[in-house]
Design an enzyme around this catalytic site. Structure first.
Site, PDB file in Angstrom:
ATOM      1  N   ASP A 156       0.835  -1.192   0.000  1.00 50.83           N
ATOM      2  CA  ASP A 156       0.000   0.000   0.000  1.00 50.83           C
ATOM      3  C   ASP A 156       0.872   1.245   0.000  1.00 50.83           C
ATOM      4  O   ASP A 156       1.974   1.249   0.558  1.00 50.83           O
ATOM      5  CB  ASP A 156      -0.896   0.026   1.237  1.00 50.83           C
ATOM      6  CG  ASP A 156      -1.891  -1.110   1.261  1.00 50.83           C
ATOM      7  OD1 ASP A 156      -2.242  -1.602   0.174  1.00 50.83           O
ATOM      8  OD2 ASP A 156      -2.309  -1.502   2.361  1.00 50.83           O
ATOM      9  N   ARG A 157       0.335   2.307  -0.560  1.00 51.73           N
ATOM     10  CA  ARG A 157       1.078   3.563  -0.638  1.00 51.73           C
ATOM     11  C   ARG A 157       1.670   4.016   0.712  1.00 51.73           C
ATOM     12  O   ARG A 157       2.843   4.385   0.785  1.00 51.73           O
ATOM     13  CB  ARG A 157       0.166   4.641  -1.207  1.00 51.73           C
ATOM     14  CG  ARG A 157       0.815   6.006  -1.285  1.00 51.73           C
ATOM     15  CD  ARG A 157      -0.157   7.037  -1.806  1.00 51.73           C
ATOM     16  NE  ARG A 157       0.508   8.305  -2.044  1.00 51.73           N
ATOM     17  CZ  ARG A 157       0.021   9.246  -2.827  1.00 51.73           C
ATOM     18  NH1 ARG A 157      -1.108   9.052  -3.456  1.00 51.73           N
ATOM     19  NH2 ARG A 157       0.670  10.374  -2.986  1.00 51.73           N
TER      20      ARG A 157
END
Length: 257
Positions: free
Chosen positions: A57-58
């Protein structure tokens, strides 16, 4: 100009890097207006194409492996899909987490293609373990002091936001998680502890090398934000380091196309 990505391991078939928190891996429909992506930065840094085989995830930092050819990418993608890759994460959560527990809450996909309620619930399993904890003499919530734990998480399935959602459902949301966490604790860490982000890091990947069959274990140190927080909380003994362990393969190496 961005700083070079930290390379943890590289051979002719694959490369492992430390993904900084806040950096998207590649362009997606959700990445409107973004100009910085891990794939492009790494390609420019190495001077060759790279191929994604899994995701982070970012807001999550940590160890990512990428293939250097389509054939190796196929093999590594299969290894992730078939759960032949062992993953280890560290997370800072609210409360005193369980000493050790297996979390088995089915999760619906959150990809935005249709309402979450219409998505089928998928099997999701995460093993968690409390490594340490701290109590701060500060009232953040309704109690006069605030307690936090350092949790190890080992996801056995690969659902989107699995660790974040599982820990939140269990009652121990990760600090800095805007969607599944608690705003007052997130603000306290951002404003008073210099930790304004999701405190979740991928620290280790272990798998058989897709070409040689050699067992490969890749470990990555935490970034400056999480490292400083660990030292502040007396958790320095749990800080991972950059390391690569390779041992002899159990079988003959396979040819690659």
């Amino acid at each position: 100009m961005s700083d070079p990505l930290r390379i943890l391991h590289q051979d002719e078939h694959l490369v492992a890097v430390h993904k900084p928190a806040g950096l998207l891996v590649h362009r997606t429909a959700l990445a409107r207006g973004e100009r910085e992506f891990l794939m492009q930065r790494l390609r420019d840094q190495l001077g060759q194409r790279v191929y994604p085989v899994h995701r982070l995830d970012r807001p999550t930092s940590g160890v990512m492996v990428l293939a250097l050819s389509p054939g190796v990418a196929t093999r590594l993608t299969e290894a992730f899909a078939e759960r032949r890759v062992a993953k280890r994460y560290l997370a800072v959560v609210r409360g005193i987490g369980p000493e050790a527990e297996r979390l088995e809450y089915p999760l619906r996909e959150e990809d935005g293609s249709r309402p979450k309620a219409e998505m089928p619930a998928m099997e999701a399993v995460t093993d968690i373990r409390r490594l340490d904890s701290v109590e701060l003499p500060v009232q953040v919530d309704r109690y006069p002091s605030s307690r936090y734990s350092l949790m190890e998480a080992r996801p056995l399935t690969g659902r989107r936001h699995q660790i974040r959602r599982h820990l939140s459902q269990r009652g121990y949301p990760i600090i800095g998680d805007a969607k599944h966490g608690k705003g007052n604790h997130n603000r306290f860490f951002a404003e008073h502890l210099e930790a304004p982000r999701l405190l979740l890091a991928a620290t280790e990947l272990a798998f058989a090398h897709p070409v040689t069959g050699q067992p490969l274990r890749l470990s990555g140190a935490l970034d400056a934000t999480m490292s400083a927080l660990f030292r502040r909380f007396g958790w320095a003994g749990h800080l991972p380091v950059d390391a690569v362990e390779q041992s002899q393969p159990h079988s003959h190496p396979a040819a690659i196309d």
